[in-house]
Design a protein around this motif. Sequence first.
Motif, PDB file in Angstrom:
ATOM      1  N   PRO A 189       0.809  -1.233   0.000  1.00 41.85           N
ATOM      2  CA  PRO A 189       0.000   0.000   0.000  1.00 41.85           C
ATOM      3  C   PRO A 189       0.833   1.270   0.000  1.00 41.85           C
ATOM      4  O   PRO A 189       0.412   2.290  -0.549  1.00 41.85           O
ATOM      5  CB  PRO A 189      -0.819  -0.125   1.293  1.00 41.85           C
ATOM      6  N   GLY A 190       2.035   1.247   0.594  1.00 40.82           N
ATOM      7  CA  GLY A 190       2.832   2.460   0.695  1.00 40.82           C
ATOM      8  C   GLY A 190       3.711   2.763  -0.502  1.00 40.82           C
ATOM      9  O   GLY A 190       4.421   3.774  -0.513  1.00 40.82           O
ATOM     10  N   LEU A 191       3.680   1.901  -1.526  1.00 42.21           N
ATOM     11  CA  LEU A 191       4.532   2.124  -2.696  1.00 42.21           C
ATOM     12  C   LEU A 191       4.108   3.398  -3.422  1.00 42.21           C
ATOM     13  O   LEU A 191       2.927   3.583  -3.726  1.00 42.21           O
ATOM     14  CB  LEU A 191       4.448   0.926  -3.636  1.00 42.21           C
ATOM     15  N   GLU A 192       5.066   4.266  -3.733  1.00 37.78           N
ATOM     16  CA  GLU A 192       4.766   5.539  -4.383  1.00 37.78           C
ATOM     17  C   GLU A 192       5.993   6.026  -5.139  1.00 37.78           C
ATOM     18  O   GLU A 192       7.031   6.333  -4.540  1.00 37.78           O
ATOM     19  CB  GLU A 192       4.355   6.581  -3.342  1.00 37.78           C
ATOM     20  N   TYR A 193       5.884   6.072  -6.469  1.00 37.93           N
ATOM     21  CA  TYR A 193       6.996   6.610  -7.255  1.00 37.93           C
ATOM     22  C   TYR A 193       6.510   7.561  -8.343  1.00 37.93           C
ATOM     23  O   TYR A 193       7.134   7.723  -9.385  1.00 37.93           O
ATOM     24  CB  TYR A 193       7.864   5.489  -7.859  1.00 37.93           C
ATOM     25  N   ASN A 194       5.399   8.249  -8.081  1.00 34.44           N
ATOM     26  CA  ASN A 194       4.830   9.158  -9.068  1.00 34.44           C
ATOM     27  C   ASN A 194       5.568  10.487  -9.182  1.00 34.44           C
ATOM     28  O   ASN A 194       5.261  11.276 -10.075  1.00 34.44           O
ATOM     29  CB  ASN A 194       3.353   9.423  -8.764  1.00 34.44           C
ATOM     30  N   ASP A 195       6.527  10.770  -8.298  1.00 41.30           N
ATOM     31  CA  ASP A 195       7.278  12.017  -8.441  1.00 41.30           C
ATOM     32  C   ASP A 195       8.139  12.014  -9.698  1.00 41.30           C
ATOM     33  O   ASP A 195       8.356  13.059 -10.306  1.00 41.30           O
ATOM     34  CB  ASP A 195       8.164  12.227  -7.210  1.00 41.30           C
ATOM     35  N   ILE A 196       8.633  10.837 -10.088  1.00 45.33           N
ATOM     36  CA  ILE A 196       9.449  10.734 -11.302  1.00 45.33           C
ATOM     37  C   ILE A 196       8.999   9.569 -12.178  1.00 45.33           C
ATOM     38  O   ILE A 196       9.443   9.437 -13.303  1.00 45.33           O
ATOM     39  CB  ILE A 196      10.943  10.586 -10.947  1.00 45.33           C
ATOM     40  N   GLY A 197       8.105   8.744 -11.666  1.00 42.34           N
ATOM     41  CA  GLY A 197       7.598   7.610 -12.425  1.00 42.34           C
ATOM     42  C   GLY A 197       6.113   7.738 -12.677  1.00 42.34           C
ATOM     43  O   GLY A 197       5.509   8.800 -12.495  1.00 42.34           O
ATOM     44  N   TYR A 198       5.498   6.649 -13.109  1.00 41.04           N
ATOM     45  CA  TYR A 198       4.051   6.625 -13.340  1.00 41.04           C
ATOM     46  C   TYR A 198       3.485   5.359 -12.713  1.00 41.04           C
ATOM     47  O   TYR A 198       3.949   4.250 -12.997  1.00 41.04           O
ATOM     48  CB  TYR A 198       3.721   6.655 -14.831  1.00 41.04           C
ATOM     49  N   MET A 199       2.486   5.534 -11.844  1.00 44.09           N
ATOM     50  CA  MET A 199       1.846   4.407 -11.166  1.00 44.09           C
ATOM     51  C   MET A 199       0.403   4.804 -10.860  1.00 44.09           C
ATOM     52  O   MET A 199       0.152   5.823 -10.231  1.00 44.09           O
ATOM     53  CB  MET A 199       2.598   4.086  -9.862  1.00 44.09           C
ATOM     54  N   ARG A 200      -0.534   3.987 -11.282  1.00 47.27           N
ATOM     55  CA  ARG A 200      -1.944   4.304 -11.050  1.00 47.27           C
ATOM     56  C   ARG A 200      -2.398   3.933  -9.650  1.00 47.27           C
ATOM     57  O   ARG A 200      -3.137   4.676  -9.013  1.00 47.27           O
ATOM     58  CB  ARG A 200      -2.831   3.589 -12.081  1.00 47.27           C
ATOM     59  N   TYR A 201      -2.007   2.761  -9.173  1.00 50.77           N
ATOM     60  CA  TYR A 201      -2.502   2.339  -7.857  1.00 50.77           C
ATOM     61  C   TYR A 201      -1.538   1.341  -7.232  1.00 50.77           C
ATOM     62  O   TYR A 201      -0.710   0.720  -7.900  1.00 50.77           O
ATOM     63  CB  TYR A 201      -3.903   1.743  -7.951  1.00 50.77           C
ATOM     64  N   SER A 202      -1.670   1.223  -5.904  1.00 48.59           N
ATOM     65  CA  SER A 202      -0.871   0.275  -5.130  1.00 48.59           C
ATOM     66  C   SER A 202      -1.829  -0.662  -4.386  1.00 48.59           C
ATOM     67  O   SER A 202      -2.994  -0.774  -4.761  1.00 48.59           O
ATOM     68  CB  SER A 202       0.034   1.039  -4.155  1.00 48.59           C
ATOM     69  N   ASP A 203      -1.326  -1.333  -3.337  1.00 44.31           N
ATOM     70  CA  ASP A 203      -2.153  -2.230  -2.522  1.00 44.31           C
ATOM     71  C   ASP A 203      -2.811  -3.308  -3.385  1.00 44.31           C
ATOM     72  O   ASP A 203      -4.033  -3.444  -3.435  1.00 44.31           O
ATOM     73  CB  ASP A 203      -3.212  -1.429  -1.762  1.00 44.31           C
ATOM     74  N   VAL A 204      -1.980  -4.090  -4.063  1.00 40.31           N
ATOM     75  CA  VAL A 204      -2.528  -5.110  -4.956  1.00 40.31           C
ATOM     76  C   VAL A 204      -1.581  -6.302  -5.039  1.00 40.31           C
ATOM     77  O   VAL A 204      -0.360  -6.150  -4.981  1.00 40.31           O
ATOM     78  CB  VAL A 204      -2.780  -4.519  -6.369  1.00 40.31           C
ATOM     79  N   ILE A 205      -2.169  -7.477  -5.107  1.00 41.69           N
ATOM     80  CA  ILE A 205      -1.452  -8.727  -5.397  1.00 41.69           C
ATOM     81  C   ILE A 205      -2.096  -9.302  -6.647  1.00 41.69           C
ATOM     82  O   ILE A 205      -3.323  -9.405  -6.730  1.00 41.69           O
ATOM     83  CB  ILE A 205      -1.535  -9.721  -4.235  1.00 41.69           C
ATOM     84  N   HIS A 206      -1.287  -9.669  -7.604  1.00 39.58           N
ATOM     85  CA  HIS A 206      -1.802 -10.062  -8.918  1.00 39.58           C
ATOM     86  C   HIS A 206      -1.219 -11.389  -9.354  1.00 39.58           C
ATOM     87  O   HIS A 206      -0.045 -11.692  -9.120  1.00 39.58           O
ATOM     88  CB  HIS A 206      -1.424  -8.991  -9.948  1.00 39.58           C
ATOM     89  N   HIS A 207      -2.053 -12.194  -9.995  1.00 41.45           N
ATOM     90  CA  HIS A 207      -1.572 -13.408 -10.662  1.00 41.45           C
ATOM     91  C   HIS A 207      -2.255 -13.504 -12.012  1.00 41.45           C
ATOM     92  O   HIS A 207      -3.447 -13.206 -12.162  1.00 41.45           O
ATOM     93  CB  HIS A 207      -1.886 -14.657  -9.845  1.00 41.45           C
ATOM     94  N   GLY A 208      -1.495 -13.939 -13.017  1.00 44.30           N
ATOM     95  CA  GLY A 208      -2.072 -14.093 -14.344  1.00 44.30           C
ATOM     96  C   GLY A 208      -1.296 -15.092 -15.172  1.00 44.30           C
ATOM     97  O   GLY A 208      -0.131 -15.391 -14.887  1.00 44.30           O
ATOM     98  N   THR A 209      -1.947 -15.614 -16.188  1.00 38.68           N
ATOM     99  CA  THR A 209      -1.318 -16.558 -17.116  1.00 38.68           C
ATOM    100  C   THR A 209      -1.783 -16.240 -18.526  1.00 38.68           C
ATOM    101  O   THR A 209      -2.951 -15.904 -18.752  1.00 38.68           O
ATOM    102  CB  THR A 209      -1.673 -18.012 -16.760  1.00 38.68           C
ATOM    103  N   TRP A 210      -0.860 -16.341 -19.449  1.00 38.62           N
ATOM    104  CA  TRP A 210      -1.133 -16.079 -20.869  1.00 38.62           C
ATOM    105  C   TRP A 210      -0.641 -17.261 -21.685  1.00 38.62           C
ATOM    106  O   TRP A 210       0.451 -17.796 -21.452  1.00 38.62           O
ATOM    107  CB  TRP A 210      -0.404 -14.811 -21.276  1.00 38.62           C
ATOM    108  N   VAL A 211      -1.458 -17.707 -22.627  1.00 39.44           N
ATOM    109  CA  VAL A 211      -1.107 -18.821 -23.499  1.00 39.44           C
ATOM    110  C   VAL A 211      -1.428 -18.422 -24.935  1.00 39.44           C
ATOM    111  O   VAL A 211      -2.483 -17.846 -25.204  1.00 39.44           O
ATOM    112  CB  VAL A 211      -1.885 -20.099 -23.136  1.00 39.44           C
TER     113      VAL A 211
END
Length: 887
Positions: free
Chosen positions: A552-574
């Motif tokens: 939740p505390g991740l923040e790098y928008n001062d020099i980067g680009y990030m829409r949102y934090s506080d997330v755990i993600h899993h995905g698969t592509w075939v």
Amino acid sequence: MKISTLSKIVLIITLVMFCDSAFSKDADSTIAKRTYRTAFAKSAPLIDGLGIDECWSQVEWTANFTQTQPAENKPPTQQTSFKVLYDNDNVYFLIRCSDTEPMKIRKIMERRDNFSGDMVFVEIDSYYDKQTDFLFAASASGEKSDAAMTQDGFNEDDNWNPVWFLKTSVDSQGWIAEMKIPLSQLRFAKKPEMVWGLQVTRAVYRLQERSSWQYIPKGSPGLIHLFGELEGISNLKPKRQIELMPYAVGKTERSPKTPGDPFNTGKLSKASAGLDGKVAITNDFTLDFTINPDFGQVEADPSEVNLTAFESYFSEKRPFFIEGRNIFEFNPYQTIVIHNMYSDNLFYSRRIGRYPQYYPSLAGNEYVKMPEATTILGAMKVSGKTKKGLSVGILESMTSRENALIDSAGIRRKEPVEPFTNYFVGRVQQDFNKGTTTLGGMVTAVNRNIESPALDFLHSEAYSGGIDFQHNWNKRTWYVAGNAIFSNVRGSKQAILNTQTSSARYYQRPDARYLGVDSSLNSLSGYGASFKFGRSSQKKLQFETSVALRSPGLEYNDIGYMRYSDVIHHGTWVAYYIRNPFAIFNNFYLNTNYWVYWNFSGQLLSTYANINFNSQFKNKWRINGQFNRQSQGISTTLLRGGPSFIMPGNQSFNLNVGSDYSKKLSFFIGNYHGSGDAKSFTGHEYYAEINYKPTNSISISIDPDYMIQDQDLQYVTTAGTSVDPVYIFGRLQQKTLGITFRLNYTINPELSIEYYGQPFISAGIFDQFKRVTQPDAARYTERYHLFSVDELSYDPASLTYSVTDNSSVKSAYSFGDPNYNFRQFRSNLVIRWEYLPGSTLYLVWSQGRTDANTNGGAFSYGNDLRSLFSSSANNVFLIKFSYWFSL
């Protein structure tokens, strides 16, 4: 967790494709590597596109190209051959493109780097690291294109514009390209004997056919490491490069005069000057710098209406920041199965030189003159790669303190709107075993000199960084990759409070018991990580699976680009690929993927599944489409700091068709349709791209886009009190139409005229206003209270709705009319003349019109267009003169 029907279908398709692939065989993985032996030129050839100089007889022709598109490992329909020479200053290429129908050769004349028409591509891996190369492309018309290739050929930077020389000619046998590439534009180690990677590719435009000197099978896990070899280069001394380009800019602006505003007189003129430079510090590293840069020739951003809580992302267009940017990329979630994170990056260069972040409060009789952008005092970057495979990139930039000038009845004062700021980015990456393994890291820093209490909402310091790795094995067909990142921001208590309550995290959510707002903090830290495992080969099946997280505390928008934090993600592509022609198809691709999100409390937020396909027919037409399904999920951002809301599921599909782009008239048309469960949403979009090339030097394109949307839950405002907030939503019926028009006239490779224009119209009507009551109720209609006619009244004089809530909680509040009409027109006319190699004259006319007068949200394209073009225009005329010279 229940598995949706679509997810089951995806799993079944995946198993079928895996079984098919398990018994299929790779293309020949032992293809012989071709070599060409060059020679030192006894005399330099005259670059005239004829290739008749005696020195060319010193070396032999090499031919026997292999077709790679549409079919692969087949003889090409047209033959190609080439020769290579070098001397102490240049490397020379002579390429003969034979053609049995020379009258059908397409000599399309477009601006540099458009890669159109009959072409040949020369790629040189002078580092011989098997990861990077320099690409030089010639069209039959004599047009030049070039790019710096990295990541084994999968990352292309076509903003790299070296100074080199080209001439072409057409005869009864086909066409000839003759190139002179200065060694100062290449990077190579100092060795007695050198071997460079080499690839030469031919493109026959009318046939959409490609053939290559060194055959590389489709689907290969990388390209540059499979290049052929250029031998015979000896005793070359690396060239020290010093390039300077001073420039001068004159600008005048004409806009409507605002009565009483002393700053807006309708006229503004100014002149400026600056310097760009490039210095080879060593043979491996180059210093690029700019002093007082000007980007007036850059095209304006596209128009949009953003009704979300998140910042829009716009791509970088300024030359200094886009050339060589690949080395500074660090996307913590750069994987094809992560949804809505594609643009995220630790470094987003548009933070540098942005519009000031503070706007002063004004009294009724006051006027303000705001800076158009934060002034970039200077910027420099050092980049390069050693012969041992170490890539280094360092960027440093300083922006000035900016003040707004405020006039109050003739008395003027200044208020700071942006502090003096220093930006720093450092990136390193080490290749091992010719790039089969990479290990890297990145750090960023933003330091602001905040002297005014009005700017205390900004971070005084912001730091981020991370490490990343990738390892490939089994002839690079399998890979694992991962990274870990951190961030730390510091500032006043107000600045850190704003960070905690921003749309990226919303610590104040009442149901987020694992979070909490702490107004005493002066810093905030966070972390993130990702890991992926996949297979990329010449077989029909490829896949990737990944997991990622952001604290939740991740923040790098001062020099980067990030829409949102506080997330755990899993995905698969075939993906299932049929790369060679069969039946009526030239190729066919089928992809399936799914992704799942949780927050840091372990709460399941959403699940998505997708099936899509892409195929080209043998008549060179193309079709693609996809179907998406999102199950019922939980939104932690819908109420903008309020409790989580259960969102109905939704589904959507699109279908697109494109014609043969090699014809004079070609088009691409598509449509999108989406709907939400419980009638919560419907959306339709129709778009097209129509291209017409009446001659080889003129191209015209028209890209219309029409969107209709009916959103049952569109945020309006938060009323009530901070203790007892009331979340007001409404149904939004929105229509948006944008048309992008481009006209390009390339008189010759050095002189071009380009016009870009975009009228944009959007209108939205709000009704069926409602108050959120039970955001976690089982039934959708029980999650809100729909205001009745007796509860809601409208005052047209003040454009205000008043509510007398007759529900169980009696209260009264009001909110402004959210209906809107937005009209905007943006255009650029650019005349570009490269009067000497690297030296350019720009003549620019830009016009902008904006009309936001409301019409009750009603959409009428004809009336809206008339209203737009009857509004006052802002015209900017600019002349920019630059002169390049090398020491």
